[in-house]
Motif scaffolding. Structure first.
Motif, PDB file in Angstrom:
ATOM      1  N   LEU A 110       0.823  -1.204   0.000  1.00 38.81           N
ATOM      2  CA  LEU A 110       0.000   0.000   0.000  1.00 38.81           C
ATOM      3  C   LEU A 110       0.859   1.257   0.000  1.00 38.81           C
ATOM      4  O   LEU A 110       0.547   2.242  -0.682  1.00 38.81           O
ATOM      5  CB  LEU A 110      -0.931  -0.005   1.214  1.00 38.81           C
ATOM      6  N   VAL A 111       1.950   1.238   0.767  1.00 35.64           N
ATOM      7  CA  VAL A 111       2.853   2.395   0.790  1.00 35.64           C
ATOM      8  C   VAL A 111       3.435   2.639  -0.590  1.00 35.64           C
ATOM      9  O   VAL A 111       3.493   3.779  -1.068  1.00 35.64           O
ATOM     10  CB  VAL A 111       3.970   2.178   1.825  1.00 35.64           C
ATOM     11  N   ALA A 112       3.858   1.566  -1.247  1.00 35.48           N
ATOM     12  CA  ALA A 112       4.433   1.707  -2.584  1.00 35.48           C
ATOM     13  C   ALA A 112       3.400   2.216  -3.576  1.00 35.48           C
ATOM     14  O   ALA A 112       3.697   3.075  -4.426  1.00 35.48           O
ATOM     15  CB  ALA A 112       5.005   0.363  -3.045  1.00 35.48           C
ATOM     16  N   LEU A 113       2.172   1.716  -3.492  1.00 36.97           N
ATOM     17  CA  LEU A 113       1.137   2.111  -4.446  1.00 36.97           C
ATOM     18  C   LEU A 113       0.674   3.547  -4.245  1.00 36.97           C
ATOM     19  O   LEU A 113       0.076   4.138  -5.157  1.00 36.97           O
ATOM     20  CB  LEU A 113      -0.049   1.149  -4.342  1.00 36.97           C
ATOM     21  N   THR A 114       0.937   4.121  -3.081  1.00 37.89           N
ATOM     22  CA  THR A 114       0.555   5.513  -2.841  1.00 37.89           C
ATOM     23  C   THR A 114       1.274   6.454  -3.794  1.00 37.89           C
ATOM     24  O   THR A 114       0.784   7.559  -4.088  1.00 37.89           O
ATOM     25  CB  THR A 114       0.860   5.905  -1.387  1.00 37.89           C
ATOM     26  N   THR A 115       2.425   6.028  -4.301  1.00 30.49           N
ATOM     27  CA  THR A 115       3.153   6.897  -5.236  1.00 30.49           C
ATOM     28  C   THR A 115       2.383   7.125  -6.535  1.00 30.49           C
ATOM     29  O   THR A 115       2.608   8.130  -7.216  1.00 30.49           O
ATOM     30  CB  THR A 115       4.522   6.278  -5.576  1.00 30.49           C
TER      31      THR A 115
END
Length: 438
Positions: free
Chosen positions: A414-419
């Motif tokens: 999820l953190v990565a996809l926030t980009t």
């Protein structure tokens, strides 16, 4: 004659200053003979057509997945791959559908799409294996999720300019409500009659609703019935038969704002589809039961409806870039909030953030593209944007799944996809408004 310029230099047509009588009063709106403006009926018909896309939407198809796995002997991975393939191939047809709208008008296209959509749904009731199922997915994603939605919203854009945002907001809100309620009805059909009969019933229902809408309800443009955009009688020196003006597709594709809008659509479609597809497992990791995770679709739907109506009423007076940026910021917050979810209010807040972002984006796309590029080639322009949107949705579930498989948890993914929404927001901020030549 019959044209005017918005800030930014884009020429629009068929929308002129309201005619006023010598006494200064606004002349009656509607047809040339002073009849009632039909635009709001077109909104109602288009919203109903939007609701009838439900059998081609992911929420409508999801009800069939487990029965298909059991009866056809396919795995979940195989059926997911078939769905991805169907979505990608179906997306490729959207520019063609858009050009058909520009050439033949929404009325003929809705009739054609409704006939094909209903036939494909009935055909799905006869599938016996993965190949036939994949072909059916291509059809329902192309005709239902893509083409019928595209032509319904484009029809509304032809009838309104000053109140386009409000009209599209109502269309989107009512259509979304119908799509959200459809899975409960479809689930009952599958439970009582089985998945084959349920698909056949859906096909007949599409024919029974969409075809009469096209034949007896939808009208291509106000001028077809002697009326005017927004129901406002133009100046007496306006040529009612003046051709529509606007940017051709190839020119629109050379603007940064088109691709910025497309990037926002792709980010929302990809991530929302991915999160919804894995919602039970994702929220289960945060302590929610399967029933609680499934119930989280309710705040998402409610928030999407409210946001669609609110921004629809205001979008004609708001800068589109600000709304696009806000939608991406809210989507990023929603993705990050999934890492903090626990049973109760935080889970509801997560659903509200996702729904709000989708509701904002749905209206701003429908209203912004005709504002920037006019309506002469609107079908082709929006068709290309829809291709990007639908194609991106095919990769969302896979991206979330791969992130989980690599790390063992959904949080790092999820953190990565926030980009993704962050980059889309930056694209909007640096994009330039289109300026007409000369």
């Amino acid at each position: 004659m019959g044209t005017r310029k918005r800030p930014g230099g884009v020429t629009l047509s068929r929308t002129a200053k309201p005619f006023r009588t010598p006494s200064g009063l606004r002349a009656p709106v509607g047809s040339a003979s002073g009849g009632r403006f039909d635009g709001w009926r077109i909104v109602a018909y288009s919203a109903l057509a939007m609701a009838m896309t439900a059998p081609g939407q992911t929420t409508g198809v999801s009800v069939f997945i487990d029965p298909l796995i059991a009866d056809l002997g396919v795995t979940r991975t195989q059926i997911s791959t078939a769905y991805l393939t169907g979505t990608l191939i179906g997306a490729c047809a959207m520019p063609l559908v858009g050009r058909m709208i520009d050439r033949y008008g929404p009325r003929r296209v809705i009739a054609c799409v409704g006939a094909v959509f209903g036939a494909i749904l009935i055909g799905l009731s006869f599938v016996t294996g993965l190949v036939g199922l994949t072909a059916g997915f291509v059809g329902i994603r192309m005709a239902g999720q893509g083409a019928l939605s595209l032509v319904a919203t484009t029809t509304v854009a032809y009838w309104f300019d000053k109140r386009r945002g409000l009209a599209l907001g109502i269309t989107g809100a009512v259509g979304t409500a119908g799509i959200s309620l459809a899975p409960m009805l479809i689930e009952r059909l599958v439970s009582v009659y089985g998945w084959r009969q349920a698909w056949a019933i859906e096909g007949v229902a599409v024919w029974a609703v969409v075809l009469p809408l096209a034949l007896f309800g939808i009208r291509n443009r106000p001028s077809d019935v002697g009326q005017h955009v927004d129901g406002i009688v133009p100046d007496t020196d306006t040529d009612p038969n003046a051709p529509l003006t606007g940017w051709p597709l190839r020119k629109a594709l050379r603007t940064s704002i088109f691709w910025a809008v497309a990037a926002c659509l792709a980010a929302s479609s990809m991530l929302t589809t991915g999160l919804n597809f894995h919602q039970v497992a994702l929220l289960g990791e945060r302590g929610l039961s399967p029933a609680e995770a499934a119930a989280n679709f309710l705040p998402q739907t409610a928030a999407a409806l409210l946001a669609t109506l609110a921004v629809g009423a205001l979008i004609d007076r708001l800068p589109p870039k600000a709304v696009l940026t806000a939608a991406m910021a809210i989507l990023a917050c929603g993705i990050l909030s999934a890492r903090l979810v626990s049973p109760g209010w935080t889970a509801i807040g997560y659903g509200i953030l996702l729904g709000t972002s989708g509701g904002l984006l749905r209206v701003v796309e429908s209203a912004t593209l005709p504002r920037y590029f006019g309506t002469a080639h609107l079908g082709a322009i929006r068709g290309t944007a829809h291709t990007v949107t639908i194609a991106a949705s095919a990769f969302g579930p896979l991206a979330v799944s791969l992130g989980h498989d690599l790390t063992g948890h959904y949080g790092p993914a999820l953190v990565a996809l926030t980009t993704v929404p962050v980059l889309a927001a930056l694209a909007v901020l640096v994009a330039r408004k289109p300026v007409a030549d000369g």
